[in-house]
Motif scaffolding. Structure first.
Motif, PDB file in Angstrom:
ATOM      1  N   ASN A  41      -3.002  -7.103   0.696  1.00 26.79           N
ATOM      2  CA  ASN A  41      -3.817  -7.496  -0.461  1.00 26.79           C
ATOM      3  C   ASN A  41      -4.519  -8.825  -0.198  1.00 26.79           C
ATOM      4  O   ASN A  41      -4.604  -9.679  -1.070  1.00 26.79           O
ATOM      5  CB  ASN A  41      -2.926  -7.633  -1.702  1.00 26.79           C
ATOM      6  N   PRO A  48      -8.766  -9.885  -3.753  1.00 30.47           N
ATOM      7  CA  PRO A  48      -8.802  -8.533  -4.297  1.00 30.47           C
ATOM      8  C   PRO A  48      -9.327  -8.543  -5.733  1.00 30.47           C
ATOM      9  O   PRO A  48      -9.605  -9.613  -6.270  1.00 30.47           O
ATOM     10  CB  PRO A  48      -7.336  -8.091  -4.234  1.00 30.47           C
ATOM     11  N   THR A 105      -6.533   1.498 -10.273  1.00 28.00           N
ATOM     12  CA  THR A 105      -6.404   1.462  -8.823  1.00 28.00           C
ATOM     13  C   THR A 105      -6.138   2.866  -8.314  1.00 28.00           C
ATOM     14  O   THR A 105      -5.459   3.661  -8.987  1.00 28.00           O
ATOM     15  CB  THR A 105      -5.275   0.498  -8.385  1.00 28.00           C
ATOM     16  N   LYS A 149     -10.923  -1.478   0.081  1.00 32.69           N
ATOM     17  CA  LYS A 149     -10.484  -1.899   1.405  1.00 32.69           C
ATOM     18  C   LYS A 149     -10.958  -0.871   2.429  1.00 32.69           C
ATOM     19  O   LYS A 149     -10.406   0.220   2.542  1.00 32.69           O
ATOM     20  CB  LYS A 149      -8.963  -2.034   1.453  1.00 32.69           C
TER      21      LYS A 149
END
Length: 229
Positions: A41, A48, A105, A149
């Motif tokens: 992270n 993030p 998420t 990511k």
């Protein structure tokens, strides 16, 4: 008798040594897990989308039309912090408190809304901006940050923010600047990360004489940040 005394003395010491030996691998494992979570992270400037609990980051950036610095802290499922920015084209300073919360998420994706509240002091300098507004302004900045990511050391970021400045002096001046854009944050190692972000939008403001103006809004930032914990 002597043997009994030795047994009485050595038994607690051996037990303590065994506990220490057993605790050492557990502590090493916990530290490894913490470092791995930080690496997974990474991010300090924009990424993030929201810092995990217990994480702390500081960052600074340069760009057009401003330079600035920020502090971020993850706590209780929220990210809180503060920002200070200096618009060197308008000679305006802004200080604001900021709160974020991750709301979605999925795999490498994360989304967090953000709200900033602060004050802007503007000198009214018109050397670079002939339509600059002088005075003190209450600043409200709702925003949404998305992160993805894309590689082990690269996170793509997307931003939508709508800073609104309301004049605190008589005259009814205000400014709203909806902007959208994106960029990337790259992990450099040693908890350092580099970020580059660009935004485009519109700059709408009301002058003292009551005329509303609209023009192009833009922003480019190159930042460097470090995760402390």
């Amino acid at each position: 008798m002597t043997r009994l005394m030795l047994v009485c003395v050595l038994t607690p010491l051996m037990a303590a040594a065994q506990e220490t030996t057993a605790a050492a691998p557990e502590e090493a494992t916990a530290e490894a897990v913490r470092l791995e979570a930080k690496r997974e992270n990474f991010g300090a400037v924009v990424a993030p989308a929201a810092l995990p609990d217990g994480a702390t980051a500081i960052s600074g950036w340069v760009g057009v039309p401003e330079v600035g610095a920020a502090y971020r802290q993850g706590t209780g499922g929220w990210e809180v912090g503060g920002r200070a920015r200096f618009d060197y084209l308008r000679l305006a300073v802004t200080v604001e408190g900021v709160a974020r919360r991750q709301v979605w998420t999925s795999g490498a994706w994360a989304v967090a809304p953000e709200l900033g509240l602060g004050v802007t002091g503007n000198t009214g300098s018109r050397y670079f901006d002939e339509q600059n507004l002088e005075g003190w302004f209450l600043r409200l900045t709702p925003a949404v940050i998305a992160s993805w990511k894309v590689a082990e050391t690269v996170t793509a970021v997307g931003l939508v923010e709508v800073p609104y400045e309301l004049g605190l002096s008589p005259g009814g001046t205000w400014r709203v600047k909806p902007m959208a854009g994106g960029g990337a944050e790259i992990y450099l190692g040693e908890d350092l990360s580099l970020s580059a972000v660009g935004e485009l939008g519109v700059d709408v403001f009301k002058e003292l004489r009551g005329v509303t103006q609209t023009r192009l809004g833009y922003g480019v930032r190159l930042g460097l940040g470090v995760r402390l914990f």
